[in-house]
Design a protein around this motif. Sequence first.
Motif, PDB file in Angstrom:
ATOM      1  N   THR A  82       0.619  -1.179  -0.171  1.00  0.00           N
ATOM      2  CA  THR A  82       0.179   0.436   0.031  1.00  0.00           C
ATOM      3  C   THR A  82       0.604   1.397   0.223  1.00  0.00           C
ATOM      4  O   THR A  82       0.019   2.247  -0.469  1.00  0.00           O
ATOM      5  CB  THR A  82      -0.770   0.813   1.008  1.00  0.00           C
ATOM      6  OG1 THR A  82      -0.093  -0.331   2.173  1.00  0.00           O
ATOM      7  CG2 THR A  82      -2.063  -1.447   1.339  1.00  0.00           C
ATOM      8  N   SER A  83       1.852   1.302   0.005  1.00  0.00           N
ATOM      9  CA  SER A  83       3.271   2.331   0.253  1.00  0.00           C
ATOM     10  C   SER A  83       3.316   2.603  -1.758  1.00  0.00           C
ATOM     11  O   SER A  83       3.616   2.254  -2.213  1.00  0.00           O
ATOM     12  CB  SER A  83       4.474   1.674   1.025  1.00  0.00           C
ATOM     13  OG  SER A  83       3.919   0.794   2.231  1.00  0.00           O
ATOM     14  N   SER A  84       2.720   4.633  -1.180  1.00  0.00           N
ATOM     15  CA  SER A  84       3.414   4.719  -2.430  1.00  0.00           C
ATOM     16  C   SER A  84       4.815   4.897  -2.638  1.00  0.00           C
ATOM     17  O   SER A  84       5.536   4.971  -1.856  1.00  0.00           O
ATOM     18  CB  SER A  84       3.026   5.602  -2.914  1.00  0.00           C
ATOM     19  OG  SER A  84       3.314   7.521  -1.729  1.00  0.00           O
ATOM     20  N   GLN A  87       6.107   6.987  -0.843  1.00  0.00           N
ATOM     21  CA  GLN A  87       6.548   7.014   0.331  1.00  0.00           C
ATOM     22  C   GLN A  87       7.827   6.196   0.449  1.00  0.00           C
ATOM     23  O   GLN A  87       8.524   6.076   1.866  1.00  0.00           O
ATOM     24  CB  GLN A  87       5.127   6.214   0.902  1.00  0.00           C
ATOM     25  CG  GLN A  87       4.145   6.801   1.743  1.00  0.00           C
ATOM     26  CD  GLN A  87       2.833   6.081   1.506  1.00  0.00           C
ATOM     27  OE1 GLN A  87       2.448   5.211   1.467  1.00  0.00           O
ATOM     28  NE2 GLN A  87       1.889   6.836   2.384  1.00  0.00           N
ATOM     29  N   VAL A 167       0.981   6.459  12.526  1.00  0.00           N
ATOM     30  CA  VAL A 167      -0.232   6.864  11.340  1.00  0.00           C
ATOM     31  C   VAL A 167      -0.440   5.416  10.222  1.00  0.00           C
ATOM     32  O   VAL A 167      -1.103   5.150  10.809  1.00  0.00           O
ATOM     33  CB  VAL A 167       0.217   7.623  10.125  1.00  0.00           C
ATOM     34  CG1 VAL A 167      -0.153   7.998   8.858  1.00  0.00           C
ATOM     35  CG2 VAL A 167      -0.068   9.407  10.532  1.00  0.00           C
ATOM     36  N   HIS A 168       0.866   4.250  10.190  1.00  0.00           N
ATOM     37  CA  HIS A 168       0.646   3.963   9.298  1.00  0.00           C
ATOM     38  C   HIS A 168      -0.306   2.978  10.202  1.00  0.00           C
ATOM     39  O   HIS A 168      -1.123   1.733   9.615  1.00  0.00           O
ATOM     40  CB  HIS A 168       1.836   2.884   9.528  1.00  0.00           C
ATOM     41  CG  HIS A 168       2.699   3.735   8.478  1.00  0.00           C
ATOM     42  ND1 HIS A 168       1.923   3.005   7.039  1.00  0.00           N
ATOM     43  CD2 HIS A 168       3.290   4.265   7.588  1.00  0.00           C
ATOM     44  CE1 HIS A 168       3.028   3.631   5.807  1.00  0.00           C
ATOM     45  NE2 HIS A 168       3.523   4.524   6.320  1.00  0.00           N
ATOM     46  N   GLN A 169      -0.266   2.756  11.636  1.00  0.00           N
ATOM     47  CA  GLN A 169      -0.694   2.063  12.842  1.00  0.00           C
ATOM     48  C   GLN A 169      -2.009   2.118  12.600  1.00  0.00           C
ATOM     49  O   GLN A 169      -3.039   1.319  12.948  1.00  0.00           O
ATOM     50  CB  GLN A 169       0.472   1.775  14.493  1.00  0.00           C
ATOM     51  CG  GLN A 169      -0.479   0.848  15.105  1.00  0.00           C
ATOM     52  CD  GLN A 169      -0.551  -0.574  15.050  1.00  0.00           C
ATOM     53  OE1 GLN A 169       0.712  -0.733  14.336  1.00  0.00           O
ATOM     54  NE2 GLN A 169      -0.820  -1.568  15.620  1.00  0.00           N
ATOM     55  N   TRP A 171      -3.870   4.732  11.093  1.00  0.00           N
ATOM     56  CA  TRP A 171      -4.645   5.036  10.371  1.00  0.00           C
ATOM     57  C   TRP A 171      -4.768   4.411   9.408  1.00  0.00           C
ATOM     58  O   TRP A 171      -5.716   4.233   8.188  1.00  0.00           O
ATOM     59  CB  TRP A 171      -3.988   6.793   9.755  1.00  0.00           C
ATOM     60  CG  TRP A 171      -5.402   7.470   8.943  1.00  0.00           C
ATOM     61  CD1 TRP A 171      -6.388   7.394   9.175  1.00  0.00           C
ATOM     62  CD2 TRP A 171      -4.564   8.119   7.675  1.00  0.00           C
ATOM     63  NE1 TRP A 171      -6.609   8.452   8.235  1.00  0.00           N
ATOM     64  CE2 TRP A 171      -5.763   8.847   6.980  1.00  0.00           C
ATOM     65  CE3 TRP A 171      -3.645   8.616   7.517  1.00  0.00           C
ATOM     66  CZ2 TRP A 171      -5.691   9.845   6.547  1.00  0.00           C
ATOM     67  CZ3 TRP A 171      -3.413   9.754   6.957  1.00  0.00           C
ATOM     68  CH2 TRP A 171      -4.518   9.836   5.679  1.00  0.00           C
ATOM     69  N   VAL A 172      -3.755   3.974   8.803  1.00  0.00           N
ATOM     70  CA  VAL A 172      -3.135   3.082   7.135  1.00  0.00           C
ATOM     71  C   VAL A 172      -3.592   1.907   7.487  1.00  0.00           C
ATOM     72  O   VAL A 172      -4.044   0.964   6.721  1.00  0.00           O
ATOM     73  CB  VAL A 172      -1.902   3.373   6.455  1.00  0.00           C
ATOM     74  CG1 VAL A 172      -1.906   2.734   5.921  1.00  0.00           C
ATOM     75  CG2 VAL A 172      -1.281   4.418   6.502  1.00  0.00           C
ATOM     76  N   LYS A 173      -3.120   1.623   8.631  1.00  0.00           N
ATOM     77  CA  LYS A 173      -3.488   0.066   9.575  1.00  0.00           C
ATOM     78  C   LYS A 173      -2.853  -1.151   8.545  1.00  0.00           C
ATOM     79  O   LYS A 173      -3.337  -1.890   8.164  1.00  0.00           O
ATOM     80  CB  LYS A 173      -5.019  -0.306   9.636  1.00  0.00           C
ATOM     81  CG  LYS A 173      -5.425   0.886  11.273  1.00  0.00           C
ATOM     82  CD  LYS A 173      -7.088   0.498  11.157  1.00  0.00           C
ATOM     83  CE  LYS A 173      -7.887   1.106  12.247  1.00  0.00           C
ATOM     84  NZ  LYS A 173      -8.944   1.207  12.339  1.00  0.00           N
ATOM     85  N   ASP A 174      -1.762  -1.620   8.166  1.00  0.00           N
ATOM     86  CA  ASP A 174      -0.638  -1.469   7.273  1.00  0.00           C
ATOM     87  C   ASP A 174       0.043  -2.699   7.792  1.00  0.00           C
ATOM     88  O   ASP A 174       0.536  -3.457   7.581  1.00  0.00           O
ATOM     89  CB  ASP A 174       0.240  -1.146   5.704  1.00  0.00           C
ATOM     90  CG  ASP A 174       1.191   0.181   6.175  1.00  0.00           C
ATOM     91  OD1 ASP A 174       0.258   0.152   7.418  1.00  0.00           O
ATOM     92  OD2 ASP A 174       1.234   0.631   5.524  1.00  0.00           O
TER      93      ASP A 174
END
Length: 188
Positions: A82-84, A87, A167-169, A171-174
């Motif tokens: 999911t990382s652009s 990013q 944020v990854h943990q 919001w993005v939850k990836d």
Amino acid sequence: MLNRKHTARATAYTSVAKWLHWTMAALVAAMLLNGWSLDNYEGGALSAALSHHALGGFFVASLCGLRYLWRTSHPPPELPVTSSRPQVIAAKVIHTTFYILMFVVPVTGIMTAVAHDVPVVVLGVIDLQDTFSFFGHDNSDLKRFIHAQTMHTFAGLIISHIGAALVHQFWVKDGLLRRILWEKSNDS
């Protein structure tokens, strides 16, 4: 034929990488707090505090070297799909800058200690004052300024790093943060 386990990248950091990461995180946090509190000391107490601070910096730089060596033979896990592209580039730039600053901040601190005749003795044996005397005693204010500026840059980068992980943990939850966390064993 190679086993897939040996050809694919891991999904989490190794135990050694995790240990180095969290040990360095704790040591760097302690060093930042200690450095910011140095103005509260005077005389002999200041000399002792500066010496301990410089010694801590020596250990940060040493652990950074070990961490870099480990990472060269144990690459980090791939970033989530999911990382652009921006990013991915930002992550590489930030991690490279971390390694540079984890070395530069302690070295500029030791240069400052040498310029101010602050004793720094490692394990009661290696006197860094003598070892790094080639840095000289001149330009002590400039060396202190460079150390302070690189340290402030490092602190800002740490805040950005923590913010991105959160944020990854949340919001993005990836699952990005789980790669560096210790997980409970299923054996217990």
